[in-house]
Design an enzyme around this catalytic site. Structure first.
Site, PDB file in Angstrom:
ATOM      1  N   ASN A   9       0.762  -1.250  -0.008  1.00 38.35           N
ATOM      2  CA  ASN A   9       0.317   0.054   0.028  1.00 38.35           C
ATOM      3  C   ASN A   9       0.836   1.202   0.033  1.00 38.35           C
ATOM      4  O   ASN A   9       0.604   2.240   0.477  1.00 38.35           O
ATOM      5  CB  ASN A   9      -0.938  -0.070   1.031  1.00 38.35           C
ATOM      6  N   ASN A  10       2.388   1.048  -0.175  1.00 42.52           N
ATOM      7  CA  ASN A  10       2.899   2.202  -0.432  1.00 42.52           C
ATOM      8  C   ASN A  10       2.781   2.814  -1.552  1.00 42.52           C
ATOM      9  O   ASN A  10       3.341   2.451  -2.699  1.00 42.52           O
ATOM     10  CB  ASN A  10       4.817   1.665  -0.265  1.00 42.52           C
ATOM     11  N   HIS A  12       4.306   5.669  -3.105  1.00 48.14           N
ATOM     12  CA  HIS A  12       5.277   5.830  -3.846  1.00 48.14           C
ATOM     13  C   HIS A  12       5.846   4.534  -4.752  1.00 48.14           C
ATOM     14  O   HIS A  12       6.023   4.825  -5.960  1.00 48.14           O
ATOM     15  CB  HIS A  12       6.412   6.187  -3.066  1.00 48.14           C
ATOM     16  N   ASP A  69      10.478  -5.781  -2.109  1.00 47.08           N
ATOM     17  CA  ASP A  69      11.073  -5.327  -0.928  1.00 47.08           C
ATOM     18  C   ASP A  69      12.320  -4.887  -1.224  1.00 47.08           C
ATOM     19  O   ASP A  69      13.080  -5.457  -2.271  1.00 47.08           O
ATOM     20  CB  ASP A  69      11.304  -6.459   0.093  1.00 47.08           C
ATOM     21  N   TYR A 151      14.930   7.289   1.943  1.00 48.04           N
ATOM     22  CA  TYR A 151      16.319   7.735   1.923  1.00 48.04           C
ATOM     23  C   TYR A 151      16.498   8.697   0.723  1.00 48.04           C
ATOM     24  O   TYR A 151      17.526   8.890   0.578  1.00 48.04           O
ATOM     25  CB  TYR A 151      17.259   6.616   1.997  1.00 48.04           C
ATOM     26  N   ASP A 152      15.540   8.908  -0.128  1.00 51.15           N
ATOM     27  CA  ASP A 152      15.632   9.726  -1.285  1.00 51.15           C
ATOM     28  C   ASP A 152      16.414  11.100  -1.186  1.00 51.15           C
ATOM     29  O   ASP A 152      17.247  11.227  -2.284  1.00 51.15           O
ATOM     30  CB  ASP A 152      14.343  10.063  -2.039  1.00 51.15           C
ATOM     31  N   HIS A 177      16.705   1.360  -9.073  1.00 51.64           N
ATOM     32  CA  HIS A 177      16.593   0.055  -8.645  1.00 51.64           C
ATOM     33  C   HIS A 177      15.253  -0.670  -8.728  1.00 51.64           C
ATOM     34  O   HIS A 177      15.274  -1.799  -9.435  1.00 51.64           O
ATOM     35  CB  HIS A 177      16.971  -0.177  -6.969  1.00 51.64           C
ATOM     36  N   ARG A 178      14.186   0.055  -8.452  1.00 56.88           N
ATOM     37  CA  ARG A 178      12.835  -0.582  -8.631  1.00 56.88           C
ATOM     38  C   ARG A 178      12.553  -0.616  -9.953  1.00 56.88           C
ATOM     39  O   ARG A 178      12.054  -1.564 -10.646  1.00 56.88           O
ATOM     40  CB  ARG A 178      11.970   0.347  -7.774  1.00 56.88           C
TER      41      ARG A 178
HETATM   42  P1  IMP Z   1      10.323  -1.878   2.258  1.00 54.75           P
HETATM   43  O1  IMP Z   1      10.729  -2.550   1.223  1.00 54.75           O
HETATM   44  O2  IMP Z   1       8.769  -1.300   2.371  1.00 54.75           O
HETATM   45  O3  IMP Z   1      10.495  -2.671   3.642  1.00 54.75           O
HETATM   46  O4  IMP Z   1      11.308  -0.513   2.475  1.00 54.75           O
HETATM   47  C1  IMP Z   1      12.063  -0.316   3.260  1.00 54.75           C
HETATM   48  C2  IMP Z   1      12.423   1.210   3.397  1.00 54.75           C
HETATM   49  O5  IMP Z   1      13.671   1.441   2.506  1.00 54.75           O
HETATM   50  C3  IMP Z   1      11.431   2.338   3.197  1.00 54.75           C
HETATM   51  O6  IMP Z   1      10.535   2.404   4.534  1.00 54.75           O
HETATM   52  C4  IMP Z   1      12.243   3.467   2.725  1.00 54.75           C
HETATM   53  O7  IMP Z   1      12.487   4.122   3.705  1.00 54.75           O
HETATM   54  C5  IMP Z   1      13.200   2.837   2.157  1.00 54.75           C
HETATM   55  N1  IMP Z   1      13.118   2.637   0.548  1.00 54.75           N
HETATM   56  C6  IMP Z   1      12.628   1.757  -0.213  1.00 54.75           C
HETATM   57  N2  IMP Z   1      12.764   2.107  -1.564  1.00 54.75           N
HETATM   58  C7  IMP Z   1      13.285   3.244  -1.408  1.00 54.75           C
HETATM   59  C8  IMP Z   1      13.546   4.250  -2.526  1.00 54.75           C
HETATM   60  O8  IMP Z   1      13.225   4.260  -3.705  1.00 54.75           O
HETATM   61  N3  IMP Z   1      14.121   5.495  -2.075  1.00 54.75           N
HETATM   62  C9  IMP Z   1      14.303   5.762  -1.058  1.00 54.75           C
HETATM   63  N4  IMP Z   1      14.143   4.795   0.262  1.00 54.75           N
HETATM   64  C10 IMP Z   1      13.558   3.808  -0.175  1.00 54.75           C
END
Ligand code: IMP
Length: 191
Positions: A9-10, A12, A69, A151-152, A177-178
């Site tokens: 549900n993220n 971004h 993840d 951390y962007d 990365h994504r």
């Molecule tokens: P998760 O994959 O939802 O566990 O994300 C882990 C954490 O990594 C997130 O809460 C963000 O703080 C950080 N994160 C994940 N993807 C990004 C990104 O594309 N840019 C910056 N921070 C990220």
């Protein structure tokens, strides 16, 4: 058109991945699938947590789905915060708290090399497959920019001169990365 549930549900992450996938596939979120759940991330690796997310939703729905993840791995910190990226400063703390903790740990250190690693775990017809996307770059000393998330504001990808938070989503997707993991997912889905 094939529909895939994205186990998140993220907002971004959803926007970034939808932009890359376009209209080739129909990506629906957990909320849109009527699932109101926080999927656990109990494992010690990004790979296992990505698998957990897709398996969890597949077991619940028996529908094609994928989980994602991501972690930020800092060279001089032996890969920290890594799998703990979301809760680096402690459970329930904000992205800003995580950033400040990281900047504190790197204070005075000249090696600022880091990488984001995304793992996408997809389940199609009950069969699981993983894809990885890596973006190498540097952690700067102060926050720059207001877009993006996590951390962007402190990460500049190699080959760029702005932080991810100073970029539009389209610019971030050139490096990210994504996007790289999503490209592999699209190629897999199309073959
Ligand atoms: P998760 O994959 O939802 O566990 O994300 C882990 C954490 O990594 C997130 O809460 C963000 O703080 C950080 N994160 C994940 N993807 C990004 C990104 O594309 N840019 C910056 N921070 C990220």
């Amino acid at each position: 058109m094939n529909t895939l549930i994205f186990a998140t549900n993220n907002k971004h992450k959803i926007d970034e991945i939808r932009t890359v996938i376009g209209s080739t596939f129909n990506i629906i979120t957990l909320t849109e699938a009527g699932i109101n759940i926080d999927i656990p991330e109990p494992h010690d690796t990004i790979e296992e947590n990505a698998d957990e997310k897709s398996t969890f939703i597949y077991n619940l729905t028996k529908k094609d789905c994928f989980g994602e993840d991501t972690g930020l791995e800092v060279e001089v910190l032996n890969g920290e915060p890594g799998v703990k990226s979301a809760r680096y400063a402690g459970e329930g703390r904000s992205s800003l708290d995580n950033i400040h903790k990281l900047l504190q740990k790197l204070d005075g250190l000249s090696n600022r090399n880091a990488q984001f690693k995304t793992i996408i775990s997809v389940i199609i017809n009950g069969k699981q497959t993983q894809f990885e996307g890596i973006c190498k770059g540097k952690i700067i000393e102060e926050l720059r920019g207001t877009d993006g998330f996590g951390y962007d504001p402190i990460f500049i990808p190699d080959g760029g001169n702005k932080t991810f938070a100073e970029m539009t989503m389209q610019e971030k997707n050139v490096f990210s990365h994504r996007r790289k993991a999503t490209d592999k997912l699209i190629e897999f889905l199309l073959t």
